[in-house]
Design an enzyme around this catalytic site. Structure first.
Site, mmCIF file in Angstrom:
data_model
loop_
_atom_site.group_PDB
_atom_site.id
_atom_site.type_symbol
_atom_site.label_atom_id
_atom_site.label_comp_id
_atom_site.label_asym_id
_atom_site.label_seq_id
_atom_site.Cartn_x
_atom_site.Cartn_y
_atom_site.Cartn_z
ATOM 1 N N HIS A 1 -5.548 -4.213 5.671
ATOM 2 C CA HIS A 1 -5.595 -4.851 4.236
ATOM 3 C C HIS A 1 -4.362 -4.744 3.607
ATOM 4 O O HIS A 1 -3.257 -3.859 4.041
ATOM 5 C CB HIS A 1 -6.684 -3.912 3.479
ATOM 6 C CG HIS A 1 -6.268 -2.339 3.263
ATOM 7 N ND1 HIS A 1 -6.791 -1.669 4.032
ATOM 8 C CD2 HIS A 1 -5.572 -1.868 2.178
ATOM 9 C CE1 HIS A 1 -6.326 -0.120 3.647
ATOM 10 N NE2 HIS A 1 -5.599 -0.470 2.444
ATOM 11 N N GLU B 1 -7.010 -4.442 -1.167
ATOM 12 C CA GLU B 1 -7.244 -3.648 -2.195
ATOM 13 C C GLU B 1 -6.619 -3.605 -3.635
ATOM 14 O O GLU B 1 -5.458 -4.016 -3.516
ATOM 15 C CB GLU B 1 -6.810 -2.377 -1.363
ATOM 16 C CG GLU B 1 -6.998 -0.857 -2.258
ATOM 17 C CD GLU B 1 -6.583 0.297 -1.497
ATOM 18 O OE1 GLU B 1 -5.833 0.184 -0.383
ATOM 19 O OE2 GLU B 1 -7.175 1.171 -1.586
ATOM 20 N N HIS C 1 0.978 -1.024 -0.732
ATOM 21 C CA HIS C 1 0.886 -0.798 0.602
ATOM 22 C C HIS C 1 0.390 -1.788 1.358
ATOM 23 O O HIS C 1 -0.432 -2.643 0.896
ATOM 24 C CB HIS C 1 0.600 0.482 1.017
ATOM 25 C CG HIS C 1 -1.005 0.800 0.431
ATOM 26 N ND1 HIS C 1 -1.482 1.159 -0.660
ATOM 27 C CD2 HIS C 1 -2.027 0.568 1.353
ATOM 28 C CE1 HIS C 1 -2.723 1.474 -0.374
ATOM 29 N NE2 HIS C 1 -3.129 0.894 0.739
HETATM 30 CO CO CO Z 1 -5.062 1.254 1.022
#
Ligand code: CO
Length: 134
Positions: free
Chosen positions: A79, A130, A7
């Site tokens: 992020h 991440e 994502h």
């Molecule tokens: Co995230």
């Protein structure tokens, strides 16, 4: 080592406005807002054919998103999340190469119920990364 882009997370000053924009203007499949008190955010998940977008808004005090929105009042990309098969092995490989893993290096359970880690943006071209074990 890294796999799919899981994502892109975007910090937004107004969750309802941002969700409506993705739903109505961009015609995306937008889920209902979800509080994540452990992470200090409310999240709206948007499913795209090849990845997800997560709209993030601060929840409670000490939200990790609050400072970001102060610096970026109109919002911004917060992020990117890449998938890894083994998060402990990924962490060890990164630490061995001098990358900084945030939060002491112990994976936490992320918004999708899977272990996640964050890597220092200064080590990755100004991008907070991440890693999510899938
Ligand atoms: Co995230």
């Amino acid at each position: 080592m890294i796999g799919r882009l899981n994502h892109v997370a975007i910090a937004v000053p107004d969750l309802e406005v941002a969700a409506a924009q993705y739903r109505d203007m961009l015609g995306a499949s937008v889920a209902a807002p979800q509080d994540e008190p452990d992470h200090g955010v409310t999240v709206v998940f948007i499913e795209l054919p090849n990845t997800k977008i997560e709209l993030l808004h601060p929840l409670g005090d000490n939200s990790p998103i609050a400072g970001f929105l102060e610096k970026n009042p109109s919002g911004g990309i917060h992020h990117l999340c890449y998938e890894v098969e083994n998060i402990a092995a990924a962490r060890d490989r990164l630490l061995a190469q001098g990358a900084r893993v945030l939060g002491g290096g112990e994976p936490k359970i992320g918004a999708h119920g899977k272990p996640v880690l964050f890597l220092h943006p200064k080590d990755f071209n100004g991008t907070l990364i991440e890693l999510e074990e899938v």
